[in-house]
Scaffold this motif. Structure first.
Motif, short mmCIF file in Angstrom:
data_model
loop_
_atom_site.label_atom_id
_atom_site.label_comp_id
_atom_site.label_asym_id
_atom_site.label_seq_id
_atom_site.Cartn_x
_atom_site.Cartn_y
_atom_site.Cartn_z
N PRO A 65 0.82 -1.21 0.00
CA PRO A 65 0.00 0.00 0.00
C PRO A 65 0.86 1.27 0.00
O PRO A 65 0.49 2.27 -0.58
CB PRO A 65 -0.82 -0.10 1.28
N ALA A 66 2.02 1.18 0.67
CA ALA A 66 2.94 2.32 0.72
C ALA A 66 4.35 1.78 0.91
O ALA A 66 4.55 0.71 1.50
CB ALA A 66 2.59 3.25 1.87
N ALA A 67 5.31 2.52 0.40
CA ALA A 67 6.71 2.12 0.55
C ALA A 67 7.13 2.24 2.01
O ALA A 67 6.68 3.13 2.73
CB ALA A 67 7.60 2.99 -0.31
N THR A 68 8.01 1.33 2.44
CA THR A 68 8.58 1.40 3.78
C THR A 68 10.06 1.75 3.74
O THR A 68 10.65 2.09 4.75
CB THR A 68 8.38 0.07 4.54
N GLU A 69 10.67 1.64 2.55
CA GLU A 69 12.06 2.03 2.34
C GLU A 69 12.10 2.98 1.15
O GLU A 69 11.48 2.70 0.12
CB GLU A 69 12.93 0.80 2.08
#
Length: 188
Positions: free
Chosen positions: A151-155
């Motif tokens: 759903p969204a980048a974490t890095e």
């Protein structure tokens, strides 16, 4: 005087071999992709394609990154390695994804820049600063595999690499694995 400054900046920023030539959309048939205006501290080459869905889904993030880093002396250049994509198709793509004004576009139909930086995927970023490629890989980790995304980048690999380079620090992860469309497929 402006041309002299541009040449001085180009020498300071670029140590690229003279064989690396690309095409600008403004009609220049052969140009050095490492030439940059005075004050440019790094060049981000973003390998993209008009047809790659993952490349196209990154347009908002790339515009955001350009908005953050251009004022800090980073030049963003979209690189279109597909020989079948002509200047008109690239201009249309840039307009459709609101790239115009945020980035410059280059064509690399002979894959000279692709080979120099080692790019294999669209989208893939290569950051050139201090006479060498300091980062090559994904924009972030939003895409796990083709067709599988978070759903969204974490890095935020490209952001972190640019922040390190501008801060005079080494890039912690100078190479990451991008996910997208294979550049080698364009040669077929």
């Amino acid at each position: 005087m402006g041309r002299v400054l541009a040449l001085v900046a180009a020498v300071a920023l670029s140590q690229a071999p003279p064989a690396v030539r690309v095409q600008f959309l403004d009609g220049a048939t052969s140009a050095d992709p490492f030439v940059a205006p005075a004050g440019v501290k790094a060049i981000v080459f973003l390998f993209t394609s008009t047809e790659c869905p993952i490349s196209n889904r990154y347009a908002p993030e790339l515009r955001r990154l350009a908005g953050t880093f251009v004022p800090q002396g980073v030049l963003f250049r979209l690189v279109y390695p597909n020989p079948a994509e002509d200047a008109a198709a690239i201009r249309e793509h840039m307009a459709a994804f609101a790239y115009a004004g945020a980035t410059q576009a280059l064509r690399d139909p002979r894959h000279a820049l692709v080979k120099y930086v080692g790019a294999t995927i669209t989208p893939e970023a290569a950051v050139y600063a201090d006479g060498r490629v300091q980062y090559r890989g994904r924009i972030d980790n939003r895409f796990v595999d083709f067709g599988v995304d978070r759903p969204a980048a974490t890095e935020h690999d490209l952001h972190d690499a640019l922040a390190a380079i501008l801060g005079g620090q080494p890039v912690v992860h100078p190479q990451t694995q991008p996910v997208g469309c294979y550049i080698a497929d364009f040669a077929r």
